[in-house]
Design a protein around this motif. Structure first.
Motif, PDB file in Angstrom:
ATOM      1  N   SER A  82       0.844  -1.202   0.000  1.00 11.12           N
ATOM      2  CA  SER A  82       0.000   0.000   0.000  1.00 11.12           C
ATOM      3  C   SER A  82       0.875   1.245   0.000  1.00 11.12           C
ATOM      4  O   SER A  82       0.628   2.204  -0.761  1.00 11.12           O
ATOM      5  CB  SER A  82      -0.924   0.000   1.219  1.00 11.12           C
ATOM      6  N   CYS A  83       1.901   1.250   0.852  1.00 11.02           N
ATOM      7  CA  CYS A  83       2.841   2.381   0.879  1.00 11.02           C
ATOM      8  C   CYS A  83       3.582   2.497  -0.448  1.00 11.02           C
ATOM      9  O   CYS A  83       3.771   3.596  -0.978  1.00 11.02           O
ATOM     10  CB  CYS A  83       3.844   2.211   2.021  1.00 11.02           C
ATOM     11  N   GLY A 104      15.007  -1.610   1.847  1.00 18.25           N
ATOM     12  CA  GLY A 104      14.469  -2.690   2.683  1.00 18.25           C
ATOM     13  C   GLY A 104      15.452  -3.825   2.858  1.00 18.25           C
ATOM     14  O   GLY A 104      15.516  -4.460   3.917  1.00 18.25           O
ATOM     15  N   VAL A 105      16.271  -4.089   1.809  1.00 21.46           N
ATOM     16  CA  VAL A 105      17.266  -5.162   1.884  1.00 21.46           C
ATOM     17  C   VAL A 105      18.293  -4.861   2.982  1.00 21.46           C
ATOM     18  O   VAL A 105      18.745  -5.762   3.694  1.00 21.46           O
ATOM     19  CB  VAL A 105      17.973  -5.328   0.519  1.00 21.46           C
ATOM     20  N   VAL A 106      18.663  -3.573   3.117  1.00 21.98           N
ATOM     21  CA  VAL A 106      19.636  -3.172   4.131  1.00 21.98           C
ATOM     22  C   VAL A 106      19.012  -3.202   5.527  1.00 21.98           C
ATOM     23  O   VAL A 106      19.683  -3.513   6.519  1.00 21.98           O
ATOM     24  CB  VAL A 106      20.183  -1.758   3.822  1.00 21.98           C
ATOM     25  N   GLN A 150       8.688  10.049  -1.958  1.00 23.87           N
ATOM     26  CA  GLN A 150       9.883   9.514  -1.309  1.00 23.87           C
ATOM     27  C   GLN A 150       9.561   8.980   0.080  1.00 23.87           C
ATOM     28  O   GLN A 150      10.051   7.918   0.482  1.00 23.87           O
ATOM     29  CB  GLN A 150      10.953  10.600  -1.214  1.00 23.87           C
ATOM     30  N   LEU A 151       8.734   9.715   0.828  1.00 23.47           N
ATOM     31  CA  LEU A 151       8.366   9.287   2.184  1.00 23.47           C
ATOM     32  C   LEU A 151       7.614   7.954   2.144  1.00 23.47           C
ATOM     33  O   LEU A 151       7.850   7.074   2.971  1.00 23.47           O
ATOM     34  CB  LEU A 151       7.512  10.361   2.861  1.00 23.47           C
ATOM     35  N   GLY A 155       8.938   4.497   3.811  1.00 24.23           N
ATOM     36  CA  GLY A 155       8.050   3.757   4.712  1.00 24.23           C
ATOM     37  C   GLY A 155       7.848   2.331   4.233  1.00 24.23           C
ATOM     38  O   GLY A 155       7.883   1.375   5.017  1.00 24.23           O
ATOM     39  N   ALA A 156       7.664   2.177   2.917  1.00 21.89           N
ATOM     40  CA  ALA A 156       7.506   0.833   2.341  1.00 21.89           C
ATOM     41  C   ALA A 156       8.757  -0.008   2.575  1.00 21.89           C
ATOM     42  O   ALA A 156       8.655  -1.199   2.877  1.00 21.89           O
ATOM     43  CB  ALA A 156       7.229   0.944   0.843  1.00 21.89           C
TER      44      ALA A 156
END
Length: 318
Positions: A82-83, A104-106, A150-151, A155-156
């Motif tokens: 959704s994000c 997200g991987v990091v 970007q935000l 968040g995603a």
């Protein structure tokens, strides 16, 4: 000379990254024509249904606990998607968004360490400041004024990190201690039924969100063949097809270098966006994306070094 299973797996995973990247273009085209959450609901319900048909024999064998854990993975995945789609809807640079989402991987090792107390390699802690530096270069233009897109992408990335962690735990056998102090065996959920349940859950989550937050009448009244094409392409190629091919590729060889190969996705997205939408980035944006990509490589340094050694040894053994 026929390809080994390891080589086949690596080659297929390159195709997976291309399918994932091209799906960004399909999705961006779709959200230009319809509400973003409505698009995600149709995309994931369609993709999840396709996989559920294929996975039906395996789905019937799942225990209630396995279904609950798979649904939990899907709920977190649904919030993350959704994000992500709201970021895509507001994004001015699709390529930049791909690099932000790849954070997200990091973050995955950080979530695993903080939430689940899992030990992490030293490379993780070197990668984080590099990733933050890249994020700063993307967001600090004209002072600290990050764009709304970007935000949403950042968040995603954080929620994707939680999803990746939960998905890995659901897909692997584990021994846990319950509230009564008893040792309980948590049986792994096979990849295909786990993925189909997760995708259907994402579709359900975004369907509820769309029903509450978005108008459907304009889209239904002006529904076109072009819009249907983008939805079907995103569902079949970018979701069901991608996950099926990725699962198959990972099943071919335990020695595949998939973790390294999959970090190519944001690079492909940036290249496709440049050609598809005529996007261009400033030097600062390119530097920010470069630092985030460097952070991905640092974060996976242990796997990368093994992969390089494996690739260099193969010609000698042939």
């Amino acid at each position: 000379m026929p390809l080994s299973n390891t080589h086949k797996s690596d080659l297929l995973l390159v195709v997976v990254t291309l399918m994932a990247a091209i799906s960004w273009m399909f999705s961006k085209e779709a959200v230009l024509l319809m509400p973003p959450l409505m698009f995600m609901a149709l995309r994931f319900l369609l993709a999840g249904s396709v996989l559920a048909v294929i996975a039906w024999p395996s789905l019937r064998k799942l225990s209630l606990d396995q279904v609950k854990r798979s649904t939990g993975v899907g709920l977190v995945f649904g919030v993350a998607m959704s994000c992500w789609v709201m970021g895509l809807f507001h994004a001015t640079h699709v390529g930049e968004g791909a690099f932000l989402t790849s954070l997200g991987v990091v973050i995955v090792p950080v979530i695993a360490r903080v939430v689940f107390r899992e030990e992490q390699p030293l490379s993780t802690w070197f990668a984080i400041p590099v990733a933050v530096s890249g994020l700063a270069l993307l967001s600090l233009k004209n002072g600290f004024r990050p764009e709304i897109g970007q935000l949403f992408f950042v968040g995603a990335a954080f929620i994707f990190a939680m999803y990746f962690t939960l998905n890995t735990r659901a897909a692997n056998q584990r021994t846990v201690v319950n509230r009564r102090g008893e040792t309980v065996e948590k049986h792994r959920v096979p990849a295909l039924p786990l993925t189909s349940i997760a995708l259907l859950t994402v579709g359900t989550v975004t369907l509820v969100e769309s029903t509450l937050l978005e108008p459907w009448t304009p889209t239904l009244e002006n529904f076109s063949g072009v819009l249907a094409m983008w939805i079907i392409a995103s569902a079949v190629v970018g979701t069901a097809g991608r996950f099926l091919l990725q699962t198959y590729a990972q099943s071919l060889s335990a020695h595949s270098h998939g973790v390294v190969i999959l970090v190519l996705e944001p690079v492909w997205v940036a290249l496709f966006a440049a050609g598809w939408f005529s996007e261009s980035m400033t030097a600062t944006q390119l530097a920010g994306c470069g630092l985030i990509f460097l952070a991905l490589l640092i974060n996976r340094w242990g796997v990368i070094s093994k992969a390089v050694k494996g690739w260099t040894r193969k010609p000698k053994s042939a």
